[in-house]
Motif scaffolding. Structure first.
Motif, mmCIF file in Angstrom:
data_model
loop_
_atom_site.group_PDB
_atom_site.id
_atom_site.type_symbol
_atom_site.label_atom_id
_atom_site.label_comp_id
_atom_site.label_asym_id
_atom_site.label_seq_id
_atom_site.Cartn_x
_atom_site.Cartn_y
_atom_site.Cartn_z
ATOM 1 N N ASP A 132 38.988 32.814 45.655
ATOM 2 C CA ASP A 132 37.824 32.998 44.779
ATOM 3 C C ASP A 132 38.020 34.136 43.783
ATOM 4 O O ASP A 132 37.065 34.780 43.348
ATOM 5 C CB ASP A 132 36.551 33.241 45.604
ATOM 6 C CG ASP A 132 36.212 32.066 46.503
ATOM 7 O OD1 ASP A 132 36.410 30.922 46.070
ATOM 8 O OD2 ASP A 132 35.772 32.307 47.639
ATOM 9 N N TYR A 133 39.279 34.386 43.422
ATOM 10 C CA TYR A 133 39.610 35.367 42.388
ATOM 11 C C TYR A 133 39.060 36.761 42.719
ATOM 12 O O TYR A 133 38.469 37.436 41.882
ATOM 13 C CB TYR A 133 39.081 34.906 41.020
ATOM 14 C CG TYR A 133 39.678 33.603 40.572
ATOM 15 C CD1 TYR A 133 40.883 33.572 39.874
ATOM 16 C CD2 TYR A 133 39.057 32.385 40.865
ATOM 17 C CE1 TYR A 133 41.442 32.377 39.469
ATOM 18 C CE2 TYR A 133 39.622 31.188 40.474
ATOM 19 C CZ TYR A 133 40.815 31.190 39.776
ATOM 20 O OH TYR A 133 41.381 29.996 39.387
ATOM 21 N N SER A 134 39.269 37.156 43.958
ATOM 22 C CA SER A 134 38.839 38.482 44.395
ATOM 23 C C SER A 134 39.779 38.958 45.494
ATOM 24 O O SER A 134 40.127 38.184 46.389
ATOM 25 C CB SER A 134 37.403 38.442 44.912
ATOM 26 O OG SER A 134 36.979 39.709 45.356
ATOM 27 N N VAL A 135 40.193 40.204 45.411
ATOM 28 C CA VAL A 135 41.087 40.756 46.430
ATOM 29 C C VAL A 135 40.260 41.177 47.633
ATOM 30 O O VAL A 135 39.338 41.997 47.517
ATOM 31 C CB VAL A 135 41.869 41.965 45.883
ATOM 32 C CG1 VAL A 135 42.772 42.552 46.970
ATOM 33 C CG2 VAL A 135 42.703 41.556 44.667
ATOM 34 N N LYS A 136 40.573 40.601 48.776
ATOM 35 C CA LYS A 136 39.830 40.920 49.988
ATOM 36 C C LYS A 136 40.038 42.373 50.396
ATOM 37 O O LYS A 136 41.044 42.997 50.073
ATOM 38 C CB LYS A 136 40.263 39.997 51.127
ATOM 39 C CG LYS A 136 39.782 38.559 50.952
ATOM 40 C CD LYS A 136 40.108 37.715 52.161
ATOM 41 C CE LYS A 136 39.570 36.294 51.997
ATOM 42 N NZ LYS A 136 39.874 35.445 53.184
ATOM 43 N N ALA A 146 37.907 44.403 42.578
ATOM 44 C CA ALA A 146 38.532 43.302 43.311
ATOM 45 C C ALA A 146 38.829 42.118 42.401
ATOM 46 O O ALA A 146 39.911 41.521 42.450
ATOM 47 C CB ALA A 146 37.626 42.866 44.462
ATOM 48 N N GLY A 147 37.861 41.758 41.530
ATOM 49 C CA GLY A 147 38.071 40.642 40.611
ATOM 50 C C GLY A 147 39.098 40.960 39.543
ATOM 51 O O GLY A 147 39.932 40.119 39.201
ATOM 52 N N GLY A 148 39.033 42.170 39.009
ATOM 53 C CA GLY A 148 39.982 42.557 37.973
ATOM 54 C C GLY A 148 41.405 42.599 38.488
ATOM 55 O O GLY A 148 42.339 42.130 37.824
ATOM 56 N N LEU A 149 41.590 43.149 39.688
ATOM 57 C CA LEU A 149 42.923 43.218 40.275
ATOM 58 C C LEU A 149 43.459 41.815 40.560
ATOM 59 O O LEU A 149 44.645 41.538 40.341
ATOM 60 C CB LEU A 149 42.883 44.047 41.554
ATOM 61 C CG LEU A 149 44.224 44.306 42.247
ATOM 62 C CD1 LEU A 149 45.202 44.984 41.283
ATOM 63 C CD2 LEU A 149 44.019 45.166 43.491
ATOM 64 N N ALA A 150 42.592 40.930 41.034
ATOM 65 C CA ALA A 150 43.015 39.543 41.279
ATOM 66 C C ALA A 150 43.455 38.881 39.985
ATOM 67 O O ALA A 150 44.459 38.151 39.954
ATOM 68 C CB ALA A 150 41.873 38.752 41.921
ATOM 69 N N GLY A 151 42.725 39.132 38.905
ATOM 70 C CA GLY A 151 43.095 38.566 37.625
ATOM 71 C C GLY A 151 44.442 39.069 37.143
ATOM 72 O O GLY A 151 45.279 38.293 36.643
#
Length: 358
Positions: free
Chosen positions: A307-311, A319-324
């Motif tokens: 879901d585009y978020s780092v757990k 979390a979302g920015g890092l996943a991106g």
């Protein structure tokens, strides 16, 4: 338009998987020509496409994270087939979008793994083929100008999205796992994706226009745009000698690549936080019409990047920015590796045949 597991039954999913695999195989052969390896490709700038193809894949990944509102409670995002086809060629474009879909499915649990064939057929093949066919047809009848390339890009991208909606509807008619009247699916899918197509067209035209303004030699769809210089010899107009390929290749692509990768990282790592949280076109239609009744949990739903978020990172923005950022990095590495191998295989000289072999 990422189709999850459970929307389409196993037999039709398998058939689309075969179709997708065949199209990717054909695209690999075609991409070798587009990425350089023949004298024509080299003289027309094909050698510059290889390092940019991975960037195009990463850029599409980043922009797909930017859902934009299109109607009450519905959002859309770039599909990218038109953009990739016009920038790096239709065969390479199919591979670019396929790499993006593979990264999204494996790392981010976006798009079912058993539905990967459906998604490649719909989002990579359909959008690329339809868009590039329309684009080439328009370029032939419009004046040979940069503005015409931008206009053709807009129209091709606009129509490629409802075309993908039509293909999904056809696939659903053959293998849908829920009993929903096909006319309702068709009306809802095409209706919302016409609106999404407008956003696709704007993004595609702006991007193509920006690249063609500074480096038209890097735009596959703009090759041959400039009419040959005419010289008067003996009272007759003749074509001037073409510039030497070596001179044309001296312009580096490093600056364009650097600007592109920074832009993709900023979009995925920062701007994506402000994207619309509303369900996209397919999700909205599936929920409203009951297509999602038999949706299955994604095989990688427990992925650290699902879901585009780092757990395990409490701050949603971080979390979302890092996943991106991770997604952009992974896509550019995988994409560049694929295209490097494809081009290397094309440019390696064939082994000499010995008299004994003859």
């Amino acid at each position: 338009m990422h189709v999850p597991d459970g929307f389409i039954n196993a037999p039709v999913s398998a058939v689309t998987g075969v179709v997708a695999a065949g199209a990717v195989a054909v695209s690999l052969r075609g991409a070798r020509r587009e990425l350089g390896g023949t004298s024509h490709a080299l003289s027309s700038g094909g050698e510059k496409t290889a390092p940019l193809a991975g960037l195009v894949a990463a850029f599409i990944f980043a922009v797909q994270m930017l859902n934009f509102p299109v109607a009450a409670g519905t959002s859309g995002h770039l599909l990218g087939g038109a953009l990739a086809a016009i920038l790096v060629g239709p065969c390479t474009g199919v591979l670019c979008v396929s790499v993006v879909l593979l990264m999204q499915g494996i790392l981010f649990a976006d798009g079912g793994l058993t539905a990967l064939g459906v998604n490649i057929t719909d989002m990579a093949i359909t959008t690329t083929v339809v868009a590039y066919a329309l684009f080439r047809g328009l370029v032939k009848v419009l004046p040979r100008t940069r503005r015409s390339i931008t206009v053709a890009s807009f129209v091709a991208a606009l129509l490629s999205v409802p075309a993908a909606a039509l293909v999904f509807t056809a696939i659903y008619a053959l293998g849908g796992t829920t009993d929903v009247p096909i006319t309702k699916v068709l009306t809802a899918m095409v209706g919302v994706h016409v609106l999404i197509g407008i956003g696709e067209a704007v993004i595609t035209a702006l991007t193509v226009g920006a690249v063609i303004a500074v480096r038209p030699d890097l735009v596959h769809g703009a090759r041959g745009l400039t009419a040959p210089l005419k010289l008067r010899v003996g009272g007759e107009l003749v074509d001037a000698p073409a510039a030497a390929p070596a001179a044309a290749r001296t312009r580096s692509t490093k600056k364009v690549w650097g600007i592109g990768i920074v832009t993709a990282l900023v979009l995925a790592g920062f701007v994506s936080f402000y994207a619309s949280a509303s369900p996209d076109g397919l999700e909205k239609v599936a929920h409203d019409k009951g297509i999602d009744a038999k949706t299955k949990q994604h095989a990688t739903s427990d992925s650290p990047l699902a879901d585009y978020s780092v757990k395990d990172i409490g701050d949603a923005r971080l979390a979302g920015g890092l996943a991106g950022v991770i997604g952009v990095g992974a896509t550019v590495v995988v994409g560049s590796g694929v295209f490097w191998v494809v081009r290397r295989r094309r440019t390696e000289p064939a082994p000499e045949r010995t008299p004994e072999a003859v």
